[in-house]
Design a protein around this motif. Structure first.
Motif, PDB file in Angstrom:
ATOM      1  N   ARG A  39       0.883  -1.227   0.044  1.00 17.39           N
ATOM      2  CA  ARG A  39      -0.158  -0.086  -0.059  1.00 17.39           C
ATOM      3  C   ARG A  39       0.829   1.341   0.002  1.00 17.39           C
ATOM      4  NH1 ARG A  39      -5.018   1.516   4.059  1.00 17.39           N
ATOM      5  NH2 ARG A  39      -5.469   3.819   3.146  1.00 17.39           N
ATOM      6  N   ILE A  40       0.532   2.133  -0.917  1.00 18.14           N
ATOM      7  CA  ILE A  40       1.204   3.461  -0.900  1.00 18.14           C
ATOM      8  C   ILE A  40       0.124   4.495  -1.264  1.00 18.14           C
ATOM      9  CG2 ILE A  40       1.525   3.018  -3.431  1.00 18.14           C
ATOM     10  CD1 ILE A  40       3.854   5.181  -1.072  1.00 18.14           C
ATOM     11  N   GLY A  41      -0.311   5.357  -0.261  1.00 18.64           N
ATOM     12  CA  GLY A  41      -1.464   6.341  -0.114  1.00 18.64           C
ATOM     13  C   GLY A  41      -2.645   5.612  -0.295  1.00 18.64           C
ATOM     14  N   ASP A  42      -3.477   5.893  -1.173  1.00 19.04           N
ATOM     15  CA  ASP A  42      -4.902   5.159  -1.331  1.00 19.04           C
ATOM     16  C   ASP A  42      -4.658   4.308  -2.691  1.00 19.04           C
ATOM     17  OD1 ASP A  42      -4.884   7.130  -3.364  1.00 19.04           O
ATOM     18  OD2 ASP A  42      -6.533   7.930  -2.911  1.00 19.04           O
ATOM     19  N   HIS A  43      -3.479   3.843  -2.922  1.00 12.56           N
ATOM     20  CA  HIS A  43      -3.275   2.777  -4.078  1.00 12.56           C
ATOM     21  C   HIS A  43      -2.457   1.495  -3.541  1.00 12.56           C
ATOM     22  CE1 HIS A  43      -4.405   6.215  -6.743  1.00 12.56           C
ATOM     23  NE2 HIS A  43      -4.347   5.484  -7.566  1.00 12.56           N
ATOM     24  N   VAL A  44      -2.533   0.586  -4.218  1.00 12.19           N
ATOM     25  CA  VAL A  44      -1.807  -0.713  -4.092  1.00 12.19           C
ATOM     26  C   VAL A  44      -0.855  -0.989  -5.068  1.00 12.19           C
ATOM     27  CG1 VAL A  44      -3.659  -2.103  -4.782  1.00 12.19           C
ATOM     28  CG2 VAL A  44      -1.986  -3.112  -3.053  1.00 12.19           C
ATOM     29  N   LEU A  45       0.236  -1.274  -4.842  1.00 12.14           N
ATOM     30  CA  LEU A  45       1.430  -1.604  -5.813  1.00 12.14           C
ATOM     31  C   LEU A  45       1.291  -2.837  -6.074  1.00 12.14           C
ATOM     32  CD1 LEU A  45       4.023  -0.705  -7.946  1.00 12.14           C
ATOM     33  CD2 LEU A  45       5.227  -1.069  -5.967  1.00 12.14           C
ATOM     34  N   ASP A  46       1.327  -3.509  -7.304  1.00 16.61           N
ATOM     35  CA  ASP A  46       1.408  -4.998  -7.813  1.00 16.61           C
ATOM     36  C   ASP A  46       2.958  -5.319  -7.518  1.00 16.61           C
ATOM     37  OD1 ASP A  46       1.875  -7.471  -8.900  1.00 16.61           O
ATOM     38  OD2 ASP A  46       0.398  -7.212 -10.331  1.00 16.61           O
ATOM     39  N   ALA A  47       3.386  -5.709  -6.306  1.00 13.09           N
ATOM     40  CA  ALA A  47       4.639  -5.884  -5.944  1.00 13.09           C
ATOM     41  C   ALA A  47       5.386  -7.123  -6.939  1.00 13.09           C
ATOM     42  CB  ALA A  47       4.967  -6.425  -4.479  1.00 13.09           C
ATOM     43  N   GLY A  48       4.826  -7.956  -7.429  1.00 16.08           N
ATOM     44  CA  GLY A  48       5.442  -9.029  -8.204  1.00 16.08           C
ATOM     45  C   GLY A  48       5.699  -8.089  -9.818  1.00 16.08           C
ATOM     46  N   ALA A  49       4.745  -7.491 -10.174  1.00 15.02           N
ATOM     47  CA  ALA A  49       4.992  -7.046 -11.438  1.00 15.02           C
ATOM     48  C   ALA A  49       5.930  -6.127 -11.265  1.00 15.02           C
ATOM     49  CB  ALA A  49       3.581  -6.339 -11.844  1.00 15.02           C
ATOM     50  N   ALA A  50       6.326  -5.236 -10.198  1.00  8.82           N
ATOM     51  CA  ALA A  50       7.142  -4.153 -10.139  1.00  8.82           C
ATOM     52  C   ALA A  50       8.462  -4.836 -10.054  1.00  8.82           C
ATOM     53  CB  ALA A  50       6.922  -3.341  -8.930  1.00  8.82           C
ATOM     54  N   ALA A  51       8.692  -5.815  -9.396  1.00  6.45           N
ATOM     55  CA  ALA A  51       9.944  -6.542  -9.065  1.00  6.45           C
ATOM     56  C   ALA A  51      10.266  -7.026 -10.391  1.00  6.45           C
ATOM     57  CB  ALA A  51       9.821  -7.687  -8.342  1.00  6.45           C
ATOM     58  N   HIS A  52       9.411  -7.683 -11.374  1.00  4.02           N
ATOM     59  CA  HIS A  52       9.788  -8.263 -12.837  1.00  4.02           C
ATOM     60  C   HIS A  52      10.218  -6.982 -13.602  1.00  4.02           C
ATOM     61  CE1 HIS A  52       9.560 -10.635 -16.258  1.00  4.02           C
ATOM     62  NE2 HIS A  52       8.761  -9.522 -16.631  1.00  4.02           N
ATOM     63  N   ALA A  53       9.359  -5.873 -13.685  1.00  5.94           N
ATOM     64  CA  ALA A  53       9.955  -4.986 -14.437  1.00  5.94           C
ATOM     65  C   ALA A  53      11.105  -4.346 -14.229  1.00  5.94           C
ATOM     66  CB  ALA A  53       8.544  -3.849 -14.458  1.00  5.94           C
ATOM     67  N   LEU A  54      11.422  -4.187 -12.864  1.00  3.77           N
ATOM     68  CA  LEU A  54      12.905  -3.479 -12.463  1.00  3.77           C
ATOM     69  C   LEU A  54      13.958  -4.723 -12.287  1.00  3.77           C
ATOM     70  CD1 LEU A  54      11.097  -0.915 -10.072  1.00  3.77           C
ATOM     71  CD2 LEU A  54      12.247  -0.641 -12.575  1.00  3.77           C
ATOM     72  N   GLY A  55      13.766  -5.802 -12.670  1.00  5.03           N
ATOM     73  CA  GLY A  55      14.686  -6.836 -12.838  1.00  5.03           C
ATOM     74  C   GLY A  55      15.187  -7.278 -11.275  1.00  5.03           C
ATOM     75  N   SER A  56      14.230  -7.362 -10.363  1.00  6.17           N
ATOM     76  CA  SER A  56      14.767  -7.605  -9.131  1.00  6.17           C
ATOM     77  C   SER A  56      15.031  -9.093  -8.702  1.00  6.17           C
ATOM     78  CB  SER A  56      13.501  -7.119  -7.975  1.00  6.17           C
ATOM     79  OG  SER A  56      13.659  -7.553  -6.804  1.00  6.17           O
ATOM     80  N   PRO A  57      16.028  -9.425  -7.865  1.00 13.39           N
ATOM     81  CA  PRO A  57      16.282 -10.732  -7.759  1.00 13.39           C
ATOM     82  C   PRO A  57      15.401 -11.621  -6.818  1.00 13.39           C
ATOM     83  CG  PRO A  57      17.769  -9.508  -6.355  1.00 13.39           C
ATOM     84  CD  PRO A  57      16.970  -8.569  -7.417  1.00 13.39           C
ATOM     85  N   TYR A  58      14.454 -10.799  -6.258  1.00 13.67           N
ATOM     86  CA  TYR A  58      13.283 -10.982  -5.566  1.00 13.67           C
ATOM     87  C   TYR A  58      12.043 -11.327  -6.478  1.00 13.67           C
ATOM     88  CZ  TYR A  58      16.407 -10.771  -1.435  1.00 13.67           C
ATOM     89  OH  TYR A  58      17.354 -10.704  -0.520  1.00 13.67           O
ATOM     90  N   ALA A  59      12.217 -10.923  -7.731  1.00 13.89           N
ATOM     91  CA  ALA A  59      10.825 -11.082  -8.587  1.00 13.89           C
ATOM     92  C   ALA A  59       9.736 -12.209  -8.448  1.00 13.89           C
ATOM     93  CB  ALA A  59      11.105 -10.949  -9.949  1.00 13.89           C
ATOM     94  N   ARG A  60      10.806 -13.532  -8.332  1.00 15.49           N
ATOM     95  CA  ARG A  60       9.910 -14.692  -7.959  1.00 15.49           C
ATOM     96  C   ARG A  60       9.248 -14.848  -6.703  1.00 15.49           C
ATOM     97  NH1 ARG A  60      11.555 -20.963  -9.526  1.00 15.49           N
ATOM     98  NH2 ARG A  60       9.788 -21.862  -9.283  1.00 15.49           N
ATOM     99  N   LEU A  61       9.876 -14.424  -5.788  1.00 19.27           N
ATOM    100  CA  LEU A  61       9.515 -14.206  -4.460  1.00 19.27           C
ATOM    101  C   LEU A  61       8.103 -13.480  -4.074  1.00 19.27           C
ATOM    102  CD1 LEU A  61      10.173 -15.635  -1.452  1.00 19.27           C
ATOM    103  CD2 LEU A  61      11.508 -13.397  -1.070  1.00 19.27           C
ATOM    104  N   LEU A  62       8.052 -12.218  -4.899  1.00 18.24           N
ATOM    105  CA  LEU A  62       7.116 -11.256  -4.802  1.00 18.24           C
ATOM    106  C   LEU A  62       5.718 -11.579  -5.737  1.00 18.24           C
ATOM    107  CD1 LEU A  62       9.155  -8.167  -4.479  1.00 18.24           C
ATOM    108  CD2 LEU A  62       7.965  -9.161  -2.654  1.00 18.24           C
TER     109      LEU A  62
END
Length: 409
Positions: A39-62
């Motif tokens: 949650r950020i403000g009155d929105h929710v961020l898709d954490a898995g999609a964000a991790a994938h888009a930014l190449g995070s090593p934790y993408a699969r975990l999220l």
């Protein structure tokens, strides 16, 4: 004029980048696909999609339908993921990738964000325990002889932990008033709330190895608001000699959001002074980190404030509860949840249950919808809370709400 970004929050928003609680959500176009969100403000961020888009090593975990894989990953992963999430929502260079992955809270459905392994509930407020003792033992000592020597608790039912917004069906059971010759069966007529804080275990522990006070942060991922609904009449008849059973096991409501412990570093406070020495495994006098949390809770019934319990007044800390829960060698599992027990302060308006607020029904609470001794069908109870954050901010805790539905049948 360009449309304002959801990441441009109003100053002082309690769900800003300093908070970032975790939840699980679905969208209307994909109702069967649960996603891990932040949650950020009155929105929710898709954490898995964000991790994938930014190449995070934790993408699969999220990219999981539950918080449990992240919980099990341990403290290093928790810190790394939180650090990355903070950067994703604050660094301007990431906005083009992040903004399309933000969903308005009003457009998503929130779910219980973790699979509950075991559920334990404690009795850690001296003010609450004293009030209850005075109500039920008016001619005796309010506190039991063991109360200041160990955190008293009971093992609850994990399968009836439900997410905020779930209706609570009035439970039925046996009850017997002191003047009745025999028990009767029927819907509870003393349905109550307990304003609590729940602590969520991430990393498990080995069977036979106690978890000491200093290991609290290695095992506890975060906290959440919790309402431990209670059928006081059922409980009073059944609980001697083994403790709560059907009077508690029908439902426990938790927030859809879990606030990580790191978001509450500025809210750590020392617990109240203790007037009895503690055994070494519970003695936190030499700890570098204060064991308490300065959480300000508000209890509302049908939108009207009835109590404001202060969590900072809790006698037993979450770290002490965890140490006691495992001192016999009992192991922790990912997804274990333990409740603080009812949060009550020294003042009448700080009592976290109707049992105390109405003194077991003798002093009804005045609402615009009428007097209440205990909950009526249709009543909606909402717990909210905030804590001090860094640099004068406030950290909001996700609310927990439940409406009372008539008894089944």
């Amino acid at each position: 004029m360009p449309e304002q970004s959801p990441l441009d929050l109003t100053e002082g928003d309690p769900f800003g980048p300093h908070n970032l609680p975790y939840g699980v959500f679905t969208t209307a176009d994909e109702p069967g696909r649960r996603r891990l969100g932040v949650r950020i403000g009155d929105h929710v961020l898709d954490a898995g999609a964000a991790a994938h888009a930014l190449g995070s090593p934790y993408a699969r975990l999220l990219a999981q339908p539950s918080l449990n894989p992240l919980l099990a990953a341990g403290r290093t992963a928790w810190r790394d993921v939180r650090r990355a999430l903070t950067a994703w929502v604050t660094v301007p260079a990431h906005r083009a990738d992040i903004e399309p992955l933000l969903h308005p809270l009003s457009a998503v459905t929130l779910h219980l964000p973790y699979e509950v392994a075991d559920y334990v509930d404690f009795y850690a407020s001296e003010h609450h325990a004293t009030n209850v003792g005075k109500i039920f033992r008016p001619d005796g000592e309010p506190l039991t002889p063991n109360w200041k020597h160990l955190p008293i608790g009971y093992h609850g039912r994990s399968g009836t932990v439900v997410v905020s917004g779930t209706d609570i069906v009035r439970p039925s059971g046996q009850r017997k008033a002191p003047t009745d010759a025999a028990p009767v069966f029927g819907p509870s007529v003393k349905l109550d709330i307990e304003a609590e804080v729940g602590f969520l275990v991430g990393a498990p522990s080995e069977l036979g190895r106690p978890v000491g006070l200093s290991s609290f942060r290695d095992h506890v991922f975060g906290l959440t608001l919790l309402n431990d609904w209670s059928a006081r009449d059922v409980q009073a008849w059944e609980y001697v000699p083994l403790g709560p059973f059907l009077g508690k096991s029908f439902a426990t409501s938790v927030s859809a959001w879990v606030t990580p412990l790191e978001a509450l570093d500025a809210a750590r406070v020392a617990p109240p002074a203790r007037d009895l020495p503690l055994l070494p495994y519970l003695d936190d006098g030499a700890d570098d980190e204060p064991g308490g949390f300065d959480l300000h809770i508000t209890v509302r019934i049908n939108g009207e404030t009835v109590a404001e319990p202060p969590f900072a007044s809790m006698y037993w800390t979450a770290a002490q509860q965890l140490a006691h829960m495992t001192v016999n060698g009992a192991s922790l599992r990912t997804g274990d949840l333990f409740g603080s027990g009812t949060v009550s302060g020294p003042e009448v308006h700080q009592r976290g249950s109707l049992l105390e607020l109405t003194w077991n029904g003798q002093e009804p609470v005045e609402l615009s919808t009428g007097k209440r001794t205990f909950l009526e069908d249709g009543d909606e109870v909402t717990l909210t809370a905030w804590a001090p954050g860094p640099d004068g901010t406030k950290v909001g805790l996700g609310e927990v709400t439940g409406r009372i539905a008539p008894a089944a049948g």
